[in-house]
Motif scaffolding. Sequence first.
Motif, PDB file in Angstrom:
ATOM      1  N   PHE A  68       7.431  -4.434   7.767  1.00  0.00           N
ATOM      2  CA  PHE A  68       7.231  -4.158   6.343  1.00  0.00           C
ATOM      3  C   PHE A  68       8.227  -5.019   5.555  1.00  0.00           C
ATOM      4  N   GLU A  69       7.719  -5.860   4.651  1.00  0.00           N
ATOM      5  CA  GLU A  69       8.587  -6.671   3.791  1.00  0.00           C
ATOM      6  C   GLU A  69       8.349  -6.273   2.339  1.00  0.00           C
ATOM      7  N   VAL A 126       0.882  -1.166   0.000  1.00  0.00           N
ATOM      8  CA  VAL A 126       0.000   0.000   0.000  1.00  0.00           C
ATOM      9  C   VAL A 126       0.919   1.214   0.000  1.00  0.00           C
ATOM     10  N   ILE A 127       1.008   1.889  -1.140  1.00  0.00           N
ATOM     11  CA  ILE A 127       2.010   2.929  -1.363  1.00  0.00           C
ATOM     12  C   ILE A 127       1.370   4.297  -1.188  1.00  0.00           C
ATOM     13  N   ILE A 128       1.987   5.126  -0.342  1.00  0.00           N
ATOM     14  CA  ILE A 128       1.449   6.439   0.000  1.00  0.00           C
ATOM     15  C   ILE A 128       2.411   7.542  -0.455  1.00  0.00           C
ATOM     16  N   PRO A 129       1.959   8.484  -1.293  1.00  0.00           N
ATOM     17  CA  PRO A 129       2.793   9.661  -1.600  1.00  0.00           C
ATOM     18  C   PRO A 129       2.524  10.784  -0.598  1.00  0.00           C
ATOM     19  N   LEU A 145       7.182 -13.909   6.246  1.00  0.00           N
ATOM     20  CA  LEU A 145       7.192 -12.904   5.183  1.00  0.00           C
ATOM     21  C   LEU A 145       5.928 -12.054   5.175  1.00  0.00           C
ATOM     22  N   CYS A 146       4.994 -12.399   6.073  1.00  0.00           N
ATOM     23  CA  CYS A 146       3.747 -11.625   6.204  1.00  0.00           C
ATOM     24  C   CYS A 146       3.537 -11.267   7.671  1.00  0.00           C
ATOM     25  N   ASP A 147       4.576 -10.766   8.289  1.00  0.00           N
ATOM     26  CA  ASP A 147       4.564 -10.412   9.710  1.00  0.00           C
ATOM     27  C   ASP A 147       3.870  -9.063   9.883  1.00  0.00           C
ATOM     28  N   SER A 187       2.576   1.946   3.638  1.00  0.00           N
ATOM     29  CA  SER A 187       1.866   1.873   4.920  1.00  0.00           C
ATOM     30  C   SER A 187       1.566   0.427   5.296  1.00  0.00           C
ATOM     31  N   ALA A 188       1.758  -0.490   4.333  1.00  0.00           N
ATOM     32  CA  ALA A 188       1.631  -1.929   4.586  1.00  0.00           C
ATOM     33  C   ALA A 188       2.327  -2.654   3.442  1.00  0.00           C
ATOM     34  N   SER A 189       2.950  -3.796   3.727  1.00  0.00           N
ATOM     35  CA  SER A 189       3.585  -4.593   2.672  1.00  0.00           C
ATOM     36  C   SER A 189       3.928  -5.975   3.198  1.00  0.00           C
TER      37      SER A 189
END
Length: 487
Positions: A284-285, A240-243, A278-280, A258-260
């Motif tokens: 953020f991964e 989830v990419i935030i500018p 890998l989904c902790d 904000s999440a990955s």
Amino acid sequence: MTSRHHIHVLSALIAVLLLAACTPTPSDVRTSNQLPPIYPDYTDITIPCNIAPLNFLLRSDAEAVEVSVECDGEGMKINAKGHEITFGASEWKAMLEKAKGKQMKVTVTALEHGQWTAYKSFAWHVSEDPVDPYLTYRLIEPDYEIYQNLSLRERCVENFDERPIADYGLVGNRCMNCHTYGSQSPDLSMLYVRGEGGGAILNRGGKLSKLNIKTKDMVSGSVYFGFSPGGRYIVFSTNVIIPAFHARPRKRLEVFDSASDVYVADLESHTIINSSLLCDSTVFETFPTFSPDGKYIYYCASPKVQLPMDLKEMRYSLCRIAFDEKTGKIGDTVDTLFSGSRQQLSVCHPRISPDGRQIVYSVADYGTFPIWHQESDLQMMNLATGEINEMTIVNSKKSDTYHSWSSNSRWLVFASKRDDGLYGKPYFCYIDRQGKPHKPFVLPQRDPSFYDECLKSFNAPELGRGRLPFEAVDVMHAVDGQAIDFK
């Protein structure tokens, strides 16, 4: 042929001959101990034996230029009016063939303000190691809200041939992510078309299919990815990419996750493989890639922080976890190769050389989007010893990132904003057999003034071993087709 046409042809021929006859040649030459002010900077570099002509111009008021290129007593000489030098394709190719494994001496003599000056000579070291002949990249405006006329392009680096492989206007005016090869093979690659109705466009030997690589528990669709060496799997991140905008004028934009999370997709069974490591939810991964032998997944990870308040505390480490390509099983232990918190640097975009010896990644002060960080540099780690080469000869004072390898592990291509801090351009760097990087040079263009007039950034350059077996219209048809869902 009419007599009038004969007259036109004869007149054109006479004009060419008169122009050649009027090109001045050096006389009463004085010498200078300064290198010539050429652009692009092609002085004292190592080049592959199959690169396109290194056409250049002088950043001066030159009225005429003579350039001589010599190797072992043989060479070529070019005289031109004005300040631009372009080499003939056949002469250039023949010269490179003779100079394989050797050094070419280049001397520039320029007529400036009525005086001929012979500048200090420089060298072109011609490596016997070729670079992969094709390069793909995304051409995009270097801004944050515009992506009109975006296209993915393929360029033959042995000449100046270029073509679109995906075009904004053919895919419903959607945004497109960059194109990535599997093991530098033109018969295995993928690109993303974003937006409603889009998907991952997989190329297998020229047959394109649209994939919906997303399940309901993912925070987004797949974003960054890499193929396994066998081509059955991709490892990918969901982000989830935030500018966000900076208040300081020297920093234009910040982009962060904000999440990955990181997953593996089986392209044969159309299933998703996951691991709690890998989904902790506390980590953020992102930026996953397979090792060339398929035994490991390398990726970047940062402890979660409060965003955007603590963004400058977000520093990603370089990590790896085992993977079994035969069973598709992810390992149960995470190794940290480079600690972001300990080094006070944030790691992004790890890429391993095809021979498995080196891994190159970018480092910035913090965060996960290094193209917006002027301090972004490339580093190279020896995977056998852990020794880090800071690649000072490669890096600039501006952003250097988005790198990929040639299939022989001798060449690295990366995007650099070193000219003006705004426009990214593809630079090539030779990595010799001792793992030593050499001074980089920008992708040559037919017109020496090309980069002065180009208003697009070259984004995420990737090298390939051959021409891709599809056209932009094939991507259009794939986008219009039914997507294959994953579960």
